[in-house]
Enzyme design. Structure first.
Site, mmCIF file in Angstrom:
data_model
loop_
_atom_site.group_PDB
_atom_site.id
_atom_site.type_symbol
_atom_site.label_atom_id
_atom_site.label_comp_id
_atom_site.label_asym_id
_atom_site.label_seq_id
_atom_site.Cartn_x
_atom_site.Cartn_y
_atom_site.Cartn_z
ATOM 1 N N HIS A 170 6.179 -7.363 -0.731
ATOM 2 C CA HIS A 170 5.810 -8.043 -1.826
ATOM 3 C C HIS A 170 4.880 -6.799 -2.883
ATOM 4 O O HIS A 170 3.763 -7.013 -3.472
ATOM 5 C CB HIS A 170 4.241 -8.771 -0.847
ATOM 6 C CG HIS A 170 4.412 -9.779 -0.414
ATOM 7 N ND1 HIS A 170 3.644 -10.128 0.699
ATOM 8 C CD2 HIS A 170 4.917 -11.137 -0.958
ATOM 9 C CE1 HIS A 170 3.755 -11.345 1.136
ATOM 10 N NE2 HIS A 170 4.731 -12.153 0.911
ATOM 11 N N GLY A 185 1.146 -7.389 13.196
ATOM 12 C CA GLY A 185 -0.237 -7.570 12.181
ATOM 13 C C GLY A 185 0.118 -8.574 11.299
ATOM 14 O O GLY A 185 -0.391 -7.820 9.470
ATOM 15 N N ASP A 245 0.706 -0.947 -0.274
ATOM 16 C CA ASP A 245 0.173 -0.293 -0.148
ATOM 17 C C ASP A 245 0.760 0.950 -0.459
ATOM 18 O O ASP A 245 0.767 2.289 -0.252
ATOM 19 C CB ASP A 245 -1.059 -0.005 1.392
ATOM 20 C CG ASP A 245 -0.540 -0.251 2.819
ATOM 21 O OD1 ASP A 245 0.715 0.083 2.896
ATOM 22 O OD2 ASP A 245 -0.640 -1.005 3.238
ATOM 23 N N CYS A 263 2.150 0.880 -21.206
ATOM 24 C CA CYS A 263 3.536 1.411 -21.543
ATOM 25 C C CYS A 263 3.490 2.595 -22.234
ATOM 26 O O CYS A 263 3.674 2.706 -23.347
ATOM 27 C CB CYS A 263 4.188 0.313 -21.974
ATOM 28 S SG CYS A 263 6.736 0.925 -21.612
HETATM 29 C C1 BJW Z 1 -4.164 -6.717 13.240
HETATM 30 C C2 BJW Z 1 -4.899 -5.631 13.261
HETATM 31 C C3 BJW Z 1 -4.526 -4.172 13.972
HETATM 32 C C4 BJW Z 1 -5.888 -7.322 12.167
HETATM 33 N N1 BJW Z 1 -3.477 -5.049 14.689
HETATM 34 N N2 BJW Z 1 -3.331 -6.605 13.940
HETATM 35 C C5 BJW Z 1 5.791 -23.227 2.028
HETATM 36 C C6 BJW Z 1 4.547 -23.894 2.572
HETATM 37 C C7 BJW Z 1 3.869 -23.827 1.799
HETATM 38 C C8 BJW Z 1 3.497 -23.033 0.830
HETATM 39 C C9 BJW Z 1 4.904 -22.359 0.297
HETATM 40 C C10 BJW Z 1 5.668 -22.354 0.965
HETATM 41 N N3 BJW Z 1 6.418 -21.352 0.396
HETATM 42 C C11 BJW Z 1 5.867 -20.806 -1.000
HETATM 43 C C12 BJW Z 1 4.190 -21.600 -0.323
HETATM 44 C C13 BJW Z 1 3.915 -20.816 -1.752
HETATM 45 C C14 BJW Z 1 2.998 -19.963 -1.435
HETATM 46 C C15 BJW Z 1 2.173 -19.219 -0.053
HETATM 47 O O1 BJW Z 1 2.990 -19.245 1.093
HETATM 48 N N4 BJW Z 1 1.026 -19.816 0.210
HETATM 49 C C16 BJW Z 1 0.395 -20.519 1.297
HETATM 50 C C17 BJW Z 1 -1.201 -19.561 1.127
HETATM 51 C C18 BJW Z 1 0.109 -21.967 1.935
HETATM 52 N N5 BJW Z 1 3.785 -18.795 -1.375
HETATM 53 C C19 BJW Z 1 4.031 -17.418 -2.484
HETATM 54 O O2 BJW Z 1 3.846 -17.963 -3.617
HETATM 55 C C20 BJW Z 1 5.650 -16.728 -2.400
HETATM 56 N N6 BJW Z 1 6.460 -16.908 -3.579
HETATM 57 C C21 BJW Z 1 7.301 -16.986 -3.153
HETATM 58 O O3 BJW Z 1 7.346 -18.263 -2.281
HETATM 59 O O4 BJW Z 1 8.166 -18.352 -3.605
HETATM 60 C C22 BJW Z 1 9.130 -18.651 -4.142
HETATM 61 C C23 BJW Z 1 10.523 -18.123 -3.075
HETATM 62 C C24 BJW Z 1 10.535 -17.777 -2.403
HETATM 63 C C25 BJW Z 1 12.227 -17.357 -1.142
HETATM 64 C C26 BJW Z 1 12.835 -17.192 -2.191
HETATM 65 C C27 BJW Z 1 13.090 -17.644 -3.962
HETATM 66 C C28 BJW Z 1 11.371 -18.621 -3.661
HETATM 67 C C29 BJW Z 1 4.112 -15.723 -3.076
HETATM 68 C C30 BJW Z 1 3.989 -15.180 -1.892
HETATM 69 C C31 BJW Z 1 2.429 -13.835 -2.074
HETATM 70 C C32 BJW Z 1 2.056 -13.265 -1.387
HETATM 71 N N7 BJW Z 1 1.266 -12.040 -1.959
HETATM 72 C C33 BJW Z 1 0.154 -11.228 -1.319
HETATM 73 C C34 BJW Z 1 -1.206 -10.635 -2.493
HETATM 74 C C35 BJW Z 1 -0.837 -9.969 -2.918
HETATM 75 C C36 BJW Z 1 -1.188 -9.219 -4.173
HETATM 76 C C37 BJW Z 1 -2.722 -9.558 -4.426
HETATM 77 O O5 BJW Z 1 -3.375 -10.435 -4.049
HETATM 78 O O6 BJW Z 1 -3.765 -8.549 -3.462
HETATM 79 O O7 BJW Z 1 0.428 -11.219 -0.536
HETATM 80 S S1 BJW Z 1 -1.050 -12.879 -0.933
HETATM 81 C C38 BJW Z 1 -1.878 -11.484 0.688
HETATM 82 O O8 BJW Z 1 -1.074 -12.611 2.057
HETATM 83 C C39 BJW Z 1 -1.092 -10.570 0.372
HETATM 84 C C40 BJW Z 1 -0.004 -10.478 1.926
HETATM 85 O O9 BJW Z 1 1.025 -9.541 1.900
HETATM 86 C C41 BJW Z 1 -0.224 -11.836 2.101
HETATM 87 C C42 BJW Z 1 -0.166 -12.133 3.975
HETATM 88 O O10 BJW Z 1 -1.449 -11.429 3.877
HETATM 89 P P1 BJW Z 1 -1.747 -10.476 5.941
HETATM 90 O O11 BJW Z 1 -0.542 -9.759 5.798
HETATM 91 O O12 BJW Z 1 -0.272 -11.450 6.966
HETATM 92 O O13 BJW Z 1 -2.794 -9.937 5.874
HETATM 93 P P2 BJW Z 1 -3.462 -11.211 6.200
HETATM 94 O O14 BJW Z 1 -4.668 -10.737 6.195
HETATM 95 O O15 BJW Z 1 -3.897 -12.527 6.292
HETATM 96 O O16 BJW Z 1 -3.235 -11.214 8.239
HETATM 97 C C43 BJW Z 1 -3.522 -9.762 8.784
HETATM 98 C C44 BJW Z 1 -3.731 -9.873 10.190
HETATM 99 O O17 BJW Z 1 -3.565 -8.843 10.792
HETATM 100 C C45 BJW Z 1 -4.257 -10.568 11.025
HETATM 101 O O18 BJW Z 1 -3.669 -11.787 12.153
HETATM 102 C C46 BJW Z 1 -5.155 -9.832 11.754
HETATM 103 O O19 BJW Z 1 -5.436 -10.604 13.768
HETATM 104 C C47 BJW Z 1 -3.864 -9.105 11.988
HETATM 105 N N8 BJW Z 1 -4.880 -7.455 12.172
HETATM 106 N N9 BJW Z 1 -5.644 -5.526 11.920
HETATM 107 C C48 BJW Z 1 -2.762 -5.773 14.856
HETATM 108 N N10 BJW Z 1 -5.364 -3.214 13.978
HETATM 109 ZN ZN ZN Z 2 7.157 -1.392 -22.712
#
Ligand code: BJW
Ligand code: ZN
Length: 302
Positions: free
Chosen positions: A146, A244, A119, A195
């Protein structure tokens, strides 16, 4: 042992830490009006909307995906950093570091802030606190792992551009979240963000090639940004502050385990219990916009 919720004990751990890293997730920006991903009011209310987060979905239907991101982008553009962003940003100030983090190995370097949020609010929070030179240093210690919704990437020439301009193409003018939720508009791919913008003159030059743009966010299956730097930092981190995040998305979800395995401490700030927090050393439950400034003792600076 159950995690401690004692702010004084946490501040002592902070004061004796040599290398500190912060990992943030969507909860950091919740108080700024940016919805989290998971949970009842999350962006992904239904299982199906998880399909937005893959390159395959974008390739299949770029118009639908772009309209979804146009609306989130507009929200992000209008949002302001909250007290939690400011509390973290205050750690980039040398005077605050001298008070809260006197044992840092390199006192000139702010702790690395890894945000999963696209964001743009953490970079925005730096500006009111710092001189342009300090801001440059602080920016170099911020990883938007991300990606950023304020950036676009050209699928053809790979040019990346940061822009706060909206709408990114005339076809998005006046497009609302309600309209998108009701099915959105029929927009041909040629009318999506391109682009070189609407002024594209047929050239094939880098950054002006007419190719289709995509939002520079990291989708599932793509490699998150800054992984080399993050891996290096985690080798030495003796305190990881996790704010968070549900800790369900890898690789970020494994950072706490990495730090613990190497003998470091973990402190979790979350509204509610999150994955793996039973293994944390400190746990502060509540809205981070309240707990972070109060536990860090930065209330007056934020
Ligand atoms: C509050 C609050 C307040 C609310 N105060 N708290 C190992 C095992 C299993 C799977 C995998 C693995 N390794 C990789 C994977 C695959 C995959 C993955 O993880 N899948 C899972 C679903 C299992 N990962 C990937 O594909 C990643 N890439 C990758 O691993 O490449 C390989 C590689 C890695 C490293 C080196 C070399 C190669 C890429 C992940 C991309 C994630 N993208 C997203 C989407 C972005 C665009 C979009 O669609 O809009 O990013 S997913 C989404 O989740 C977004 C976020 O950044 C991400 C995390 O979410 P976050 O921030 O935790 O949000 P929430 O909603 O889940 O939680 C909010 C929290 O806030 C809650 O706990 C609330 O309680 C709290 N809260 N208000 C304090 N006021
Ligand atoms: Zn271009």
């Amino acid at each position: 042992m159950a995690p401690s919720s004692d702010p004084q004990a946490f501040r002592e751990a902070l004061a004796s830490s040599k290398r500190v890293v912060i990992l943030a997730g969507a909860g950091l920006s919740a108080a700024s009006g940016i919805p989290t991903f998971r949970g009842t009011n999350g962006l992904w209310k239904t299982k199906d909307s998880k399909l937005f987060a893959t390159p395959e979905e974008f390739n299949q239907d770029p118009s639908r995906i772009w309209q979804f991101y146009h609306c989130i982008r507009d929200r992000c553009l209008h949002a302001k950093p909250n007290a939690a962003h400011h509390a973290l940003a205050s750690l980039t100030l040398p005077s605050i570091r001298a008070r809260l983090l006197p044992s840092l190995t390199d006192p000139t370097k702010p702790p690395l802030l890894i945000t999963q949020n696209f964001d743009g609010l953490s970079p925005l929070a730096l500006s009111p606190h710092l001189t342009p030179a300090s801001q440059k240093l602080a920016s170099s210690r911020l990883v938007e792992t991300h990606g950023s919704i304020l950036k676009t990437v050209c699928l053809q020439c790979k040019h990346t551009k940061h822009t706060r301009e909206t709408p990114l193409c005339p076809a998005f003018a006046g497009l609302t979240e309600a309209e998108v939720e009701a099915g959105g508009r029929t927009i041909p791919v040629e009318e999506l963000p391109r682009c070189g913008g609407t002024e594209w003159d047929g050239s094939n030059r880098y950054g002006r090639c007419g190719g289709l743009l995509r939002p520079a966010v990291v989708w599932f299956g793509e490699v998150p940004e800054g992984m080399g730097e993050i891996a290096m930092e985690l080798n030495w981190t003796d305190l990881l502050i996790v704010v968070g995040t549900s800790s369900l998305v890898h690789p970020a979800a494994s950072f706490a385990k990495t730090v613990k395995t190497r003998g470091g401490k973990v402190a979790v700030f979350n509204l509610q219990r999150s994955e793996g927090d039973e293994n944390a050393d400190f746990l502060f439950l509540g809205p981070c916009e309240e707990t972070l400034p109060s536990v860090l003792g930065t209330t007056s600076e934020s």
